[in-house]
Design an enzyme around this catalytic site. Structure first.
Site, short mmCIF file in Angstrom:
data_model
loop_
_atom_site.label_atom_id
_atom_site.label_comp_id
_atom_site.label_asym_id
_atom_site.label_seq_id
_atom_site.Cartn_x
_atom_site.Cartn_y
_atom_site.Cartn_z
N GLN A 101 -1.91 2.79 9.99
CA GLN A 101 -0.62 2.78 9.27
C GLN A 101 0.44 3.59 10.01
O GLN A 101 1.63 3.35 9.84
CB GLN A 101 -0.79 3.36 7.85
CG GLN A 101 -1.59 2.47 6.90
CD GLN A 101 -3.04 2.85 6.89
OE1 GLN A 101 -3.61 3.26 7.90
NE2 GLN A 101 -3.68 2.73 5.74
N ASP A 143 -2.06 10.91 -2.11
CA ASP A 143 -2.43 9.86 -3.08
C ASP A 143 -2.81 10.44 -4.43
O ASP A 143 -2.76 9.76 -5.44
CB ASP A 143 -3.59 9.03 -2.53
CG ASP A 143 -3.08 8.13 -1.41
OD1 ASP A 143 -2.85 8.65 -0.30
OD2 ASP A 143 -2.85 6.94 -1.68
N ASN A 178 -5.36 12.61 0.64
CA ASN A 178 -4.47 11.75 1.44
C ASN A 178 -5.33 11.01 2.46
O ASN A 178 -6.55 11.22 2.53
CB ASN A 178 -3.38 12.60 2.12
CG ASN A 178 -2.27 11.75 2.72
OD1 ASN A 178 -1.77 10.84 2.07
ND2 ASN A 178 -1.90 12.01 3.96
N LYS A 179 -4.70 10.16 3.22
CA LYS A 179 -5.42 9.31 4.19
C LYS A 179 -6.43 10.10 5.01
O LYS A 179 -6.17 11.22 5.43
CB LYS A 179 -4.38 8.64 5.10
CG LYS A 179 -4.89 7.65 6.12
CD LYS A 179 -5.79 6.58 5.55
CE LYS A 179 -5.17 5.78 4.42
NZ LYS A 179 -6.15 4.94 3.68
N ARG A 231 0.85 -1.19 0.00
CA ARG A 231 0.00 0.00 0.00
C ARG A 231 0.88 1.24 0.00
O ARG A 231 2.11 1.14 0.02
CB ARG A 231 -1.04 0.00 1.14
CG ARG A 231 -0.65 -0.58 2.45
CD ARG A 231 0.48 0.11 3.16
NE ARG A 231 0.23 1.53 3.37
CZ ARG A 231 1.15 2.45 3.53
NH1 ARG A 231 2.45 2.12 3.52
NH2 ARG A 231 0.86 3.71 3.71
N GLY A 232 0.23 2.42 -0.02
CA GLY A 232 0.98 3.68 -0.16
C GLY A 232 1.03 3.98 -1.65
O GLY A 232 1.41 3.11 -2.45
N ALA A 233 0.68 5.23 -1.99
CA ALA A 233 0.49 5.56 -3.41
C ALA A 233 1.66 5.16 -4.30
O ALA A 233 1.49 4.55 -5.36
CB ALA A 233 0.21 7.06 -3.54
N ARG A 280 -7.49 -0.26 -6.87
CA ARG A 280 -7.85 0.75 -5.86
C ARG A 280 -8.10 2.06 -6.61
O ARG A 280 -7.41 2.34 -7.59
CB ARG A 280 -6.74 0.93 -4.79
CG ARG A 280 -6.73 -0.21 -3.77
CD ARG A 280 -5.75 0.07 -2.64
NE ARG A 280 -6.29 1.00 -1.65
CZ ARG A 280 -5.56 1.47 -0.63
NH1 ARG A 280 -4.30 1.11 -0.48
NH2 ARG A 280 -6.10 2.30 0.24
O1 MRU Z 1 -4.49 3.34 2.27
P1 MRU Z 1 -3.00 3.53 2.15
O2 MRU Z 1 -2.23 2.97 3.30
O3 MRU Z 1 -2.48 3.06 0.81
O4 MRU Z 1 -2.84 5.09 2.18
C1 MRU Z 1 -1.58 5.66 2.20
C2 MRU Z 1 -1.60 7.11 2.39
O5 MRU Z 1 -2.62 7.75 2.49
C3 MRU Z 1 -0.29 7.77 2.32
O6 MRU Z 1 -0.26 8.89 3.16
C4 MRU Z 1 -0.11 8.22 0.89
O7 MRU Z 1 -0.15 7.11 0.01
C5 MRU Z 1 1.08 9.01 0.71
S1 MRU Z 1 2.57 8.10 0.63
C6 MRU Z 1 2.73 7.82 -1.01
#
Ligand code: MRU
Length: 363
Positions: free
Chosen positions: A196, A237, A247-248, A49-51, A86
């Site tokens: 996370q 993201d 973002n999250k 995970r993470g963009a 996603r």
């Molecule tokens: O749902 P996730 O864990 O994939 O979300 C991640 C985030 O929101 C990060 O802050 C975001 O991807 C930035 S890091 C590239």
């Protein structure tokens, strides 16, 4: 780097191997992803995970998929499946489109897919180092202005090397600042519901010996009012052409708190996180809706050492689980990119990233 990165790598059997992030911080386990279906599942269930890393897996996913097909058209169908895994992180769509574009004229899909996926990811690693450096310059400036010994940075979710090859985005300047000898302390938002912050950011910082404290998500405002936060840095993201940042979930509330307390709020991103087709982030960025079970259940280590998932709500109460929110550009002090720092507004973004032919520079 030859396809070897910290969160994922091509192993000696030329297979894609990843850290299983659903097991951290309790267990360090890796997983080999052998098929397109396994790639799609790993993105959906957040094994990865993470963009940025989602984009990286998608690029290598095309390499994996190329081994299952006879021609480009069949590969395009697999590519579409990966793209739909996603909805919010635009790096996913960006990486798949880049790969498919490159492979249009290929006469050896497998070789070329591997070669180009490595090229894209090597480039991500270089960009991450540049973000580290531009971000650390800002940290140094803030420290000087405030005339403090320690700088306190708040971050939300995980935007470290588990999220973006190979140093992260939001955490990259923090790693670089530590290297420069800056005394740094990080407030780590737990980042409910999947935690996370607690499980990934805290784990990364602990591994690197960076002082940090985990806080419940609602603590940030109080810390900001008491001069205990000097700066906020998050990743993103997707960022609209006018600088709105997805973002999250919960990032928006931190930005509001920072704005009200006059605290700089920076977002660190590689250029591949921009979506230049979107202007109004709040109206246009698709927000992932995930299972209510991620809110209702929580995972941890039981007293006997086993990892267990427990229900924390009344069994029949419904829950809702939006994965992301959008922070409007007006609340953001600046965007830290590999091309330098720019203001979160249409004009600055256009000037830095769009050339005279209306094409996107550098990506
Ligand atoms: O749902 P996730 O864990 O994939 O979300 C991640 C985030 O929101 C990060 O802050 C975001 O991807 C930035 S890091 C590239």
């Amino acid at each position: 780097m030859q396809g070897k990165y910290k969160a994922l790598w091509i192993n000696k059997n030329k297979k894609l191997e990843v850290i299983d992030q659903t097991k951290l911080p309790f267990e360090y386990k890796t997983k080999v992803l052998n098929t397109t279906d396994e790639i799609v599942t790993a993105i959906k269930d957040m094994t990865v995970r993470g963009a940025g890393v989602i984009g990286s897996i998608a690029a290598f996913g095309i390499y994996v998929a190329s081994q299952e097909v006879k021609n480009y058209d069949d590969l395009q169908q697999k590519a579409n499946l990966i793209k739909q895994s996603r909805p919010t992180a635009v790096n996913l769509m960006w990486a798949v489109d880049k790969m498919m574009n490159y492979l249009k004229t290929s006469t050896n899909l497998i070789n070329d897919a591997l070669k180009f996926a490595i090229e894209l990811n090597d480039n991500e690693a270089i960009q991450s180092q540049k973000i580290a450096s531009f971000g650390a310059d800002i940290i140094e400036d803030i420290l000087k202005q405030k005339d403090k010994k320690t700088i306190n940075i708040l971050t939300h979710c995980n935007a470290g090397w588990l999220a973006v090859i190979d140093k992260g985005t939001a955490l990259a300047p923090i790693y670089e600042a530590k290297k420069r000898g800056i005394d740094i302390h990080v407030w780590v938002d737990e980042t409910r519901p999947r935690n996370q912050g607690t499980s990934l950011t805290a784990w990364e910082l602990e591994q690197s010996g960076i002082n940090h404290t985990i806080i419940a998500d609602n603590t940030g405002g109080h810390l900001m009012q008491h001069d205990m936060v000097d700066m906020v840095i998050t990743g993103a993201d997707r960022v609209s052409a006018s600088g709105d940042v997805a973002n999250k979930i919960g990032t928006y509330l931190k930005a509001l708190g920072a704005y009200d307390n006059n605290i700089p709020f920076y977002v660190a991103i590689p250029t591949s996180t921009f979506d230049f087709d979107i202007i109004d982030g709040i109206k246009e960025i698709p927000i992932e809706l995930r299972s209510e079970n991620e809110v209702k259940y929580i995972k941890g280590v039981a007293k006997d050492g086993s990892i267990q998932e427990v229900l924390i709500t009344p069994k029949n109460s419904p829950a809702i689980n939006y994965g992301f929110d959008v922070t409007p550009a007006r609340l953001i002090t600046g965007l830290i990119t590999e091309a330098g720092v720019c203001k979160a507004n249409k004009e600055d973004i256009k000037e830095k990233f769009i050339d005279d032919n209306n094409s996107i520079c550098g990506i």
